[in-house]
Design an enzyme around this catalytic site. Structure first.
Site, PDB file in Angstrom:
ATOM      1  N   TYR A   1       0.858  -1.186   0.000  1.00  0.00           N
ATOM      2  CA  TYR A   1       0.000   0.000   0.000  1.00  0.00           C
ATOM      3  C   TYR A   1       0.897   1.239   0.000  1.00  0.00           C
ATOM      4  O   TYR A   1       1.984   1.225   0.579  1.00  0.00           O
ATOM      5  CB  TYR A   1      -0.910   0.010   1.226  1.00  0.00           C
ATOM      6  CG  TYR A   1      -2.022  -1.031   1.168  1.00  0.00           C
ATOM      7  CD1 TYR A   1      -3.316  -0.670   0.819  1.00  0.00           C
ATOM      8  CD2 TYR A   1      -1.763  -2.367   1.451  1.00  0.00           C
ATOM      9  CE1 TYR A   1      -4.336  -1.607   0.766  1.00  0.00           C
ATOM     10  CE2 TYR A   1      -2.783  -3.315   1.399  1.00  0.00           C
ATOM     11  CZ  TYR A   1      -4.070  -2.927   1.057  1.00  0.00           C
ATOM     12  OH  TYR A   1      -5.073  -3.868   1.014  1.00  0.00           O
ATOM     13  N   GLU A   2       0.427   2.309  -0.646  1.00  0.00           N
ATOM     14  CA  GLU A   2       1.300   3.471  -0.858  1.00  0.00           C
ATOM     15  C   GLU A   2       1.679   4.174   0.444  1.00  0.00           C
ATOM     16  O   GLU A   2       2.592   4.987   0.467  1.00  0.00           O
ATOM     17  CB  GLU A   2       0.657   4.455  -1.838  1.00  0.00           C
ATOM     18  CG  GLU A   2      -0.602   5.109  -1.298  1.00  0.00           C
ATOM     19  CD  GLU A   2      -1.376   5.846  -2.381  1.00  0.00           C
ATOM     20  OE1 GLU A   2      -1.087   5.657  -3.564  1.00  0.00           O
ATOM     21  OE2 GLU A   2      -2.291   6.611  -2.015  1.00  0.00           O
ATOM     22  N   SER A   3       1.006   3.859   1.537  1.00  0.00           N
ATOM     23  CA  SER A   3       1.374   4.425   2.834  1.00  0.00           C
ATOM     24  C   SER A   3       2.725   3.900   3.306  1.00  0.00           C
ATOM     25  O   SER A   3       3.234   4.363   4.326  1.00  0.00           O
ATOM     26  CB  SER A   3       0.297   4.106   3.865  1.00  0.00           C
ATOM     27  OG  SER A   3       0.074   2.711   3.927  1.00  0.00           O
ATOM     28  N   GLY A   4       3.296   2.919   2.602  1.00  0.00           N
ATOM     29  CA  GLY A   4       4.622   2.432   2.961  1.00  0.00           C
ATOM     30  C   GLY A   4       4.659   1.007   3.479  1.00  0.00           C
ATOM     31  O   GLY A   4       5.723   0.481   3.798  1.00  0.00           O
TER      32      GLY A   4
END
Lengths: 256, 279
Positions: A49-52
């Site tokens: 997920y792009e949140s890391g």
């Protein structure tokens, strides 16, 4: 077992993921499909997920791209600049899974505005990670509900490059990845024609006729010569999806 | 030297009318209590920078704090639109809002470039998208070694960065853990940095030698604000209030309902009392 068109869509999308894929997951419909894949045939699927969060294994679907559940179950969590630089731009992701407000006949996606950019009829959230997901992942899967508003001849705004104006336009723009190879809707499965890159219906879900898909599509649709029928959901797939959604609804309704 | 201040004094010290303000926290650790204090102090003409404006910028835009927004994804995550942001863009209420719109990759690179003291960020991006047509700050350069066409945007170097973190020690060193987003980059890129924390402790108890810690000499002011990230969350302290994020959709849809809610839960609330405004 009886099932809904939305369930068929999510299940058909989940089936496309392989056990060894590394998948960059968009929120909403893509997230449901990716986690269903992980809970059924692809237990080793790596979800990013792009949140890391790398290797997230959430028990319930996150409402946002950065719910605590993702970090707590991930193999590791990196900063957002690292995520976009080393992992996405670095070419480590095999599949990007996207949704959007509009998609056109060449798989270009709009998640920015309906109407004119400066005087928008509807201001949508915008690109987020999608613009670079669309060009840096090995290939792109798209999941969207079929409607005339969503499947348009030409997108109002090109947020994420698909196959551009078709043919080798994507390569001519300097992009080396495959782009959209699969579009799954609540009515059918589409793939780009190998030459023209025009989205072509390759499989109809059970009970769906070609005219129904055409009625919900804003361009004259092409159907594959060997048009298939999507196998209906199995009991295992449906049970896994419904359990996941029930857990999710319960978790999101709860406040501390 | 870092100053330990009340939330009211910390915001008064760090945030001025006309500032470029970056309040970061990627879904996690969003500095809501500080944002509400900015609203209470009536700051105006701010250029707000944030990858995901979220509810906090929806509230600040709706209350008339902002002149311009630099962002890359402006929605209510998993719920839908930010209605106050849309009202400002589509109908100019309460004031017209200038947009500088990017992608996440661009913003993340621009923060990292700001922290590194660079004038611009260079990366492979914006290929095939329409965004460069509408944002003159998206340009392209040629790699001097390979000739590859690369995207360039100005680095983000805000007047002030505001973040929320788990804890600070009594010297003012700050520990962040969980989804760490771009907070470290935002603080190092900014002229001034305001950090609100869940608690101030004798010992940070950093869980690893590689923990994300901002040394006290990178920070201007620290305010202890337990619950200061609600309705977002603080890893190890409290969970994201997903029910509130869903409820915000109907609170914010209508101007009067929004204003009434802001009056009761923000304008008339004590600084740093976020528990009082939960639905």
């Amino acid at each position: 077992m009886e099932y809904t068109a939305n369930e068929m869509m999510t299940i058909a999308a989940a089936r496309a993921l392989k056990d060894d894929d590394v998948c960059f997951v968009g929120i909403g419909l893509p997230s449901a499909a990716c986690n269903l894949a992980r809970l059924t045939h692809a237990p080793n699927l790596t979800l990013i997920y792009e949140s890391g969060t790398i290797g997230a294994r959430p028990d319930v679907l996150p409402l946002s791209i950065g719910d605590g559940e993702l970090c707590e179950t991930a193999l590791t969590t990196v900063s957002v600049p690292e995520m976009f630089r080393y992992w996405l731009q670095g070419g480590r992701i095999s599949v990007g899974f996207l949704g959007g407000a509009q998609i056109d006949r060449f798989g270009n996606i709009n998640s920015t505005v309906i109407g004119d950019y400066r005087q928008p009829k509807v201001r949508l959230p915008g690109a987020g990670g999608a613009t670079e997901i669309a060009t840096h992942c090995g290939q792109i899967f798209v999941i969207m509900r079929h409607s005339l508003r969503a499947f348009v001849e030409k997108v109002d705004f090109m947020t994420s490059l698909g196959h551009g104006s078709g043919g080798d336009d994507r390569q001519r723009r300097g992009v080396t990845t495959a782009g959209p190879t699969l579009v799954v809707t609540d009515l059918c499965i589409m793939r780009p024609d190998p030459e023209t890159k025009e989205l072509t219906v390759v499989s109809l879900h059970e009970g769906v006729e070609p005219e129904q898909v055409q009625e919900q599509t804003g361009w004259p649709l092409r159907f594959a010569d060997n048009l298939e029928r999507t196998p209906p959901p199995t009991e295992e797939e449906l049970t896994a999806l419904r359990d996941l959604q029930a857990r999710t609804a319960k978790a999101h309704a709860a406040t501390e | 030297m870092v100053a330990f201040l009340s939330l009211r004094d910390a915001v008064a010290e760090c945030v001025r009318d006309g500032d470029t303000v970056a309040m970061e926290g990627f879904t996690h650790l969003i500095p809501f209590a500080a944002g509400h204090e900015v609203i209470r102090q009536g700051r105006r003409d701010l250029t707000l920078v944030r990858m995901t404006p979220d509810l906090i910028y929806d509230q600040m835009i709706g209350m008339g704090c902002a002149r311009k927004l630099i962002f890359s994804w402006g929605g209510n995550p998993g719920v839908g639109s930010l209605h106050r942001l849309r009202d400002a863009v589509e109908r100019g209420w309460p004031a017209p809002l200038e947009l500088e719109e990017h992608s996440h990759a661009a913003m993340a690179n621009a923060y990292a470039a700001g922290a590194a003291g660079m004038p611009c960020a260079i990366f492979r991006g914006y290929l095939g998208t329409d965004l460069p047509e509408y944002n003159p700050n998206i340009r392209f350069i040629e790699c001097p070694f390979t000739g590859e066409r690369l995207a360039a945007i100005p680095s983000i170097r805000p007047d002030v960065a505001i973040i929320h973190a788990q804890r600070a020690d009594r010297q003012g060193n700050v520990l962040i853990e969980g989804i760490v987003g771009v907070q470290k980059e935002a603080v190092l890129a900014a002229k001034r940095a305001l950090v609100t924390v869940e608690e101030i402790v004798d010992d940070l108890k950093a869980p690893s030698p590689n923990s994300v810690i901002l040394p006290h000499w990178t920070i201007t002011a620290i305010a202890e604000v337990p619950g200061g990230a609600r309705p977002s969350y603080a890893h190890g302290y409290y969970k994201r209030d997903n029910a509130f994020y869903t409820a915000w959709d109907s609170i914010s849809r209508d101007r009067d309902t929004f204003l009434a809610w802001m009056r009761e839960h923000v304008l008339e609330a004590e600084p740093g009392s976020p528990l009082g405004w939960r639905v």
